[in-house]
Design a protein around this motif. Structure first.
Motif, PDB file in Angstrom:
ATOM      1  N   ALA A  33       3.167  13.485  -9.806  1.00 23.31           N
ATOM      2  CA  ALA A  33       3.916  14.647 -10.146  1.00 23.31           C
ATOM      3  C   ALA A  33       4.324  15.244 -11.546  1.00 23.31           C
ATOM      4  CB  ALA A  33       5.053  14.282  -9.581  1.00 23.31           C
ATOM      5  N   CYS A  34       4.110  14.326 -12.804  1.00 25.16           N
ATOM      6  CA  CYS A  34       4.886  14.314 -14.181  1.00 25.16           C
ATOM      7  C   CYS A  34       3.100  14.415 -15.266  1.00 25.16           C
ATOM      8  CB  CYS A  34       5.498  14.112 -14.420  1.00 25.16           C
ATOM      9  SG  CYS A  34       6.808  13.706 -15.783  1.00 25.16           S
ATOM     10  N   GLY A  35       2.883  15.711 -16.240  1.00 22.69           N
ATOM     11  CA  GLY A  35       2.783  15.555 -17.456  1.00 22.69           C
ATOM     12  C   GLY A  35       3.269  15.109 -18.550  1.00 22.69           C
ATOM     13  N   SER A  36       1.745  14.272 -18.942  1.00 22.89           N
ATOM     14  CA  SER A  36       3.033  14.043 -20.403  1.00 22.89           C
ATOM     15  C   SER A  36       3.213  14.371 -21.759  1.00 22.89           C
ATOM     16  CB  SER A  36       1.182  13.252 -20.801  1.00 22.89           C
ATOM     17  OG  SER A  36       0.330  13.209 -21.186  1.00 22.89           O
ATOM     18  N   ASN A  37       3.069  15.617 -21.251  1.00 24.77           N
ATOM     19  CA  ASN A  37       3.417  16.643 -22.490  1.00 24.77           C
ATOM     20  C   ASN A  37       5.026  17.366 -22.083  1.00 24.77           C
ATOM     21  OD1 ASN A  37       1.817  16.223 -23.918  1.00 24.77           O
ATOM     22  ND2 ASN A  37       0.393  17.743 -23.614  1.00 24.77           N
ATOM     23  N   ASN A  38       5.758  16.883 -21.092  1.00 21.19           N
ATOM     24  CA  ASN A  38       6.571  17.530 -20.064  1.00 21.19           C
ATOM     25  C   ASN A  38       8.352  16.633 -20.835  1.00 21.19           C
ATOM     26  OD1 ASN A  38       5.475  19.230 -18.395  1.00 21.19           O
ATOM     27  ND2 ASN A  38       6.301  17.791 -17.307  1.00 21.19           N
ATOM     28  N   THR A  39       9.079  17.352 -20.492  1.00 20.99           N
ATOM     29  CA  THR A  39      10.478  16.680 -21.902  1.00 20.99           C
ATOM     30  C   THR A  39      11.106  15.706 -19.974  1.00 20.99           C
ATOM     31  OG1 THR A  39      11.684  19.030 -21.148  1.00 20.99           O
ATOM     32  CG2 THR A  39      10.814  18.942 -22.733  1.00 20.99           C
ATOM     33  N   ILE A  40      11.994  15.144 -20.391  1.00 20.43           N
ATOM     34  CA  ILE A  40      12.707  14.537 -19.250  1.00 20.43           C
ATOM     35  C   ILE A  40      13.762  15.913 -18.551  1.00 20.43           C
ATOM     36  CG2 ILE A  40      14.432  13.070 -19.183  1.00 20.43           C
ATOM     37  CD1 ILE A  40      12.222  11.382 -20.419  1.00 20.43           C
ATOM     38  N   GLU A  41      13.643  16.572 -18.820  1.00 20.49           N
ATOM     39  CA  GLU A  41      14.517  17.560 -18.411  1.00 20.49           C
ATOM     40  C   GLU A  41      13.536  18.624 -17.552  1.00 20.49           C
ATOM     41  OE1 GLU A  41      17.292  21.532 -18.093  1.00 20.49           O
ATOM     42  OE2 GLU A  41      15.575  20.975 -19.607  1.00 20.49           O
ATOM     43  N   ALA A  42      12.013  18.139 -16.948  1.00 24.24           N
ATOM     44  CA  ALA A  42      11.087  18.464 -16.585  1.00 24.24           C
ATOM     45  C   ALA A  42      10.831  17.573 -16.269  1.00 24.24           C
ATOM     46  CB  ALA A  42      10.458  19.777 -17.252  1.00 24.24           C
ATOM     47  N   CYS A  43      11.106  16.473 -16.118  1.00 27.11           N
ATOM     48  CA  CYS A  43      10.099  15.248 -15.710  1.00 27.11           C
ATOM     49  C   CYS A  43       9.494  14.965 -13.918  1.00 27.11           C
ATOM     50  CB  CYS A  43      10.454  14.307 -15.999  1.00 27.11           C
ATOM     51  SG  CYS A  43       9.568  12.625 -15.417  1.00 27.11           S
ATOM     52  N   GLY A  44       8.568  15.399 -13.631  1.00 20.86           N
ATOM     53  CA  GLY A  44       8.629  15.345 -11.592  1.00 20.86           C
ATOM     54  C   GLY A  44       8.697  13.886 -11.528  1.00 20.86           C
ATOM     55  N   ILE A  45       8.527  12.905 -12.374  1.00 23.05           N
ATOM     56  CA  ILE A  45       9.084  11.471 -11.990  1.00 23.05           C
ATOM     57  C   ILE A  45      10.602  11.337 -12.114  1.00 23.05           C
ATOM     58  CG2 ILE A  45       9.079   8.912 -12.582  1.00 23.05           C
ATOM     59  CD1 ILE A  45       6.331   9.664 -13.997  1.00 23.05           C
ATOM     60  N   ILE A  46      11.908  11.497 -12.945  1.00 23.53           N
ATOM     61  CA  ILE A  46      12.470  11.785 -12.618  1.00 23.53           C
ATOM     62  C   ILE A  46      13.026  13.080 -11.459  1.00 23.53           C
ATOM     63  CG2 ILE A  46      14.646  11.732 -13.596  1.00 23.53           C
ATOM     64  CD1 ILE A  46      13.735   9.871 -15.350  1.00 23.53           C
ATOM     65  N   LYS A  47      12.740  13.959 -11.142  1.00 22.34           N
ATOM     66  CA  LYS A  47      13.461  14.458 -10.543  1.00 22.34           C
ATOM     67  C   LYS A  47      12.697  14.375  -9.178  1.00 22.34           C
ATOM     68  CE  LYS A  47      12.626  18.689 -13.059  1.00 22.34           C
ATOM     69  NZ  LYS A  47      12.036  20.384 -12.937  1.00 22.34           N
ATOM     70  N   SER A  48      11.695  13.035  -8.830  1.00 23.74           N
ATOM     71  CA  SER A  48      11.541  12.259  -7.890  1.00 23.74           C
ATOM     72  C   SER A  48      12.443  11.623  -7.099  1.00 23.74           C
ATOM     73  CB  SER A  48       9.952  12.467  -7.582  1.00 23.74           C
ATOM     74  OG  SER A  48       9.226  11.291  -6.340  1.00 23.74           O
TER      75      SER A  48
ATOM     76  N   ARG B  72       0.869  -1.312  -0.007  1.00 27.90           N
ATOM     77  CA  ARG B  72      -0.241   0.452   0.144  1.00 27.90           C
ATOM     78  C   ARG B  72       0.747   1.055  -0.264  1.00 27.90           C
ATOM     79  NH1 ARG B  72      -3.551  -3.469   2.517  1.00 27.90           N
ATOM     80  NH2 ARG B  72      -2.510  -2.899   4.584  1.00 27.90           N
ATOM     81  N   ALA B  73       2.131   0.867   1.020  1.00 25.56           N
ATOM     82  CA  ALA B  73       2.926   2.654   0.897  1.00 25.56           C
ATOM     83  C   ALA B  73       3.373   2.668  -0.637  1.00 25.56           C
ATOM     84  CB  ALA B  73       3.986   2.430   1.724  1.00 25.56           C
ATOM     85  N   LEU B  74       4.155   1.022  -1.079  1.00 27.10           N
ATOM     86  CA  LEU B  74       5.050   1.629  -2.412  1.00 27.10           C
ATOM     87  C   LEU B  74       3.363   2.199  -3.233  1.00 27.10           C
ATOM     88  CD1 LEU B  74       6.837   0.716  -4.810  1.00 27.10           C
ATOM     89  CD2 LEU B  74       5.413  -1.304  -4.428  1.00 27.10           C
ATOM     90  N   LYS B  75       2.356   1.618  -3.713  1.00 30.95           N
ATOM     91  CA  LYS B  75       1.537   1.898  -4.717  1.00 30.95           C
ATOM     92  C   LYS B  75       1.231   3.448  -4.176  1.00 30.95           C
ATOM     93  CE  LYS B  75      -4.017   1.586  -5.244  1.00 30.95           C
ATOM     94  NZ  LYS B  75      -5.076   1.307  -5.087  1.00 30.95           N
ATOM     95  N   ALA B  76       0.895   3.982  -2.654  1.00 29.97           N
ATOM     96  CA  ALA B  76       0.830   5.553  -2.687  1.00 29.97           C
ATOM     97  C   ALA B  76       1.963   6.239  -3.432  1.00 29.97           C
ATOM     98  CB  ALA B  76       0.958   5.510  -1.728  1.00 29.97           C
ATOM     99  N   GLU B  77       3.507   5.716  -2.668  1.00 29.21           N
ATOM    100  CA  GLU B  77       4.619   6.695  -3.554  1.00 29.21           C
ATOM    101  C   GLU B  77       4.263   6.474  -4.921  1.00 29.21           C
ATOM    102  OE1 GLU B  77       9.621   6.648  -2.855  1.00 29.21           O
ATOM    103  OE2 GLU B  77       8.266   4.693  -2.025  1.00 29.21           O
ATOM    104  N   LEU B  78       4.194   5.486  -5.901  1.00 25.83           N
ATOM    105  CA  LEU B  78       3.789   5.294  -7.357  1.00 25.83           C
ATOM    106  C   LEU B  78       3.189   6.081  -7.668  1.00 25.83           C
ATOM    107  CD1 LEU B  78       4.843   1.313  -7.865  1.00 25.83           C
ATOM    108  CD2 LEU B  78       5.883   3.350  -8.279  1.00 25.83           C
ATOM    109  N   GLN B  79       1.883   6.854  -7.084  1.00 24.63           N
ATOM    110  CA  GLN B  79       0.599   7.053  -7.972  1.00 24.63           C
ATOM    111  C   GLN B  79       1.047   8.141  -7.603  1.00 24.63           C
ATOM    112  OE1 GLN B  79      -2.348   5.385  -4.714  1.00 24.63           O
ATOM    113  NE2 GLN B  79      -3.456   4.579  -6.861  1.00 24.63           N
TER     114      GLN B  79
END
Length: 129
Positions: free
Chosen positions: A111-126, A99-106
């Motif tokens: 944190a990232c929109g699909s139109n971002n570049t990798i540089e602005a990717c919230g997932i990569i930053k996280s 459940r904790a893993l699911k919450a973190e992944l959600q």
């Protein structure tokens, strides 16, 4: 029946059957004159018991213990109950972790929109922090 027939009947691979034999989870099979393993219906029942235990994620050591206890029908089943209580506690702990893993992944996914570049990717930053 030979090991290939046992494999087909049980749905276990030949390698798994041999592994379970080495680990002492299955009785030693009879041998033919040509040294082929020969299995009885009892072996199939043992294998099905082991498979069921494994499907419940019961460890090999605990499965071996359950097999030992199964062959001592006059003993109290308190140790079986304790083993299953311990397994249930492990499952509950794992569910909490999942459940904790699911919450973190959600959270990462939001944190990232699909139109971002990798540089602005919230997932990569996280992941980078």
């Amino acid at each position: 029946m030979k090991i290939g027939e046992l494999s087909k009947s049980s749905g276990c691979s030949v390698q798994t059957i041999r592994y379970y034999e080495r680990e002492g989870l299955l009785s030693d099979p009879e041998r033919s004159e040509g040294n082929f393993r020969l299995y009885s219906d009892k072996a199939l029942k043992e294998l099905e018991f082991v498979k069921h235990c494994r499907s419940l994620d019961i460890s090999l050591n605990d499965t071996k213990r359950l097999l030992e206890l199964k062959n001592k029908p006059e003993e109290s089943c308190s140790s079986v109950n304790a083993l299953i209580d311990q397994q249930l506690a492990l499952v509950n702990k794992r569910m909490k972790e999942l459940r904790a893993l699911k919450a973190e992944l959600q959270q990462m996914a939001s944190a990232c929109g699909s139109n971002n570049t990798i540089e602005a990717c919230g997932i990569i930053k996280s992941l980078d922090s």
